[in-house]
Design a protein around this motif. Structure first.
Motif, PDB file in Angstrom:
ATOM      1  N   LEU A  63     -11.571   0.237  11.615  1.00  0.00           N
ATOM      2  CA  LEU A  63     -10.355   0.490  10.863  1.00  0.00           C
ATOM      3  C   LEU A  63      -9.204   0.606  11.855  1.00  0.00           C
ATOM      4  CD1 LEU A  63      -9.174   1.118   8.041  1.00  0.00           C
ATOM      5  CD2 LEU A  63      -9.679   3.515   8.467  1.00  0.00           C
ATOM      6  N   ARG A 100      -7.673   1.624  -7.763  1.00  0.00           N
ATOM      7  CA  ARG A 100      -9.043   2.017  -8.163  1.00  0.00           C
ATOM      8  C   ARG A 100      -9.545   1.177  -9.340  1.00  0.00           C
ATOM      9  NH1 ARG A 100     -11.271   6.296  -5.732  1.00  0.00           N
ATOM     10  NH2 ARG A 100      -9.911   7.724  -4.614  1.00  0.00           N
ATOM     11  N   ALA A 142     -16.601  -1.106   6.020  1.00  0.00           N
ATOM     12  CA  ALA A 142     -16.758  -2.359   5.281  1.00  0.00           C
ATOM     13  C   ALA A 142     -17.575  -3.356   6.096  1.00  0.00           C
ATOM     14  CB  ALA A 142     -15.391  -2.960   4.969  1.00  0.00           C
ATOM     15  N   HIS A 180       0.796  -1.220   0.000  1.00  0.00           N
ATOM     16  CA  HIS A 180       0.000   0.000   0.000  1.00  0.00           C
ATOM     17  C   HIS A 180       0.826   1.266   0.000  1.00  0.00           C
ATOM     18  CE1 HIS A 180       0.869   0.570   4.235  1.00  0.00           C
ATOM     19  NE2 HIS A 180       0.564  -0.694   4.420  1.00  0.00           N
ATOM     20  N   LEU A 192     -10.095   8.935   8.991  1.00  0.00           N
ATOM     21  CA  LEU A 192     -10.586   8.140   7.871  1.00  0.00           C
ATOM     22  C   LEU A 192     -11.490   7.027   8.383  1.00  0.00           C
ATOM     23  CD1 LEU A 192      -7.253   7.770   5.884  1.00  0.00           C
ATOM     24  CD2 LEU A 192      -9.214   9.185   5.253  1.00  0.00           C
ATOM     25  N   LYS A 193     -12.548   6.739   7.639  1.00  0.00           N
ATOM     26  CA  LYS A 193     -13.476   5.662   7.975  1.00  0.00           C
ATOM     27  C   LYS A 193     -13.592   4.724   6.785  1.00  0.00           C
ATOM     28  CE  LYS A 193     -14.519   7.507  11.913  1.00  0.00           C
ATOM     29  NZ  LYS A 193     -13.699   7.098  13.010  1.00  0.00           N
ATOM     30  N   TYR A 194     -13.723   3.449   7.048  1.00  0.00           N
ATOM     31  CA  TYR A 194     -13.950   2.451   6.003  1.00  0.00           C
ATOM     32  C   TYR A 194     -14.992   1.480   6.549  1.00  0.00           C
ATOM     33  CZ  TYR A 194     -13.107  -1.134   2.479  1.00  0.00           C
ATOM     34  OH  TYR A 194     -13.257  -2.039   1.465  1.00  0.00           O
TER      35      TYR A 194
END
Length: 100
Positions: free
Chosen positions: A70, A35, A88, A11, A84-86
């Motif tokens: 996260l 992406r 999922a 990453h 930041l939020k993810y």
């Protein structure tokens, strides 16, 4: 059902994709690849397993849950990168599993 590939995806520099300026530019080609990764897959995955070497446990472990948090496994970045939020979806059967 199509067989899904295993992918090794480094990453880069932590949350650099979410930053502005030179740091974002440095990782732009990696962001572009990520992406578009769905074009390399035969189908949409039903699950994703992420393995990290950024934290250690005495016994190799897995963690999961219906809505896993996260994990911010980096430091020294601008404050906004820690917001930041993810969101999922996880496994409703997810739980810590120790192997050994």
């Amino acid at each position: 059902m199509a067989r899904m590939p295993s992918l090794y995806i480094p990453h880069g520099g932590g949350p650099s994709f979410f930053m502005e300026g030179e740091r974002k530019q440095r990782y732009q080609s990696t962001e572009n690849f990520l992406r578009g990764i769905q074009h390399f897959l035969p189908a949409q995955p039903s699950a994703i397993l992420i393995i990290t070497a950024h934290w250690e446990t005495r016994i190799p472990s897995f963690t999961g849950g219906a809505h896993p948090d996260l994990i911010y496994d980096y430091y020294g970045f601008p404050p906004e990168t820690y917001a930041l939020k993810y969101p999922a979806p996880g496994s409703v059967h997810g739980h810590l599993i120790e192997i050994g």
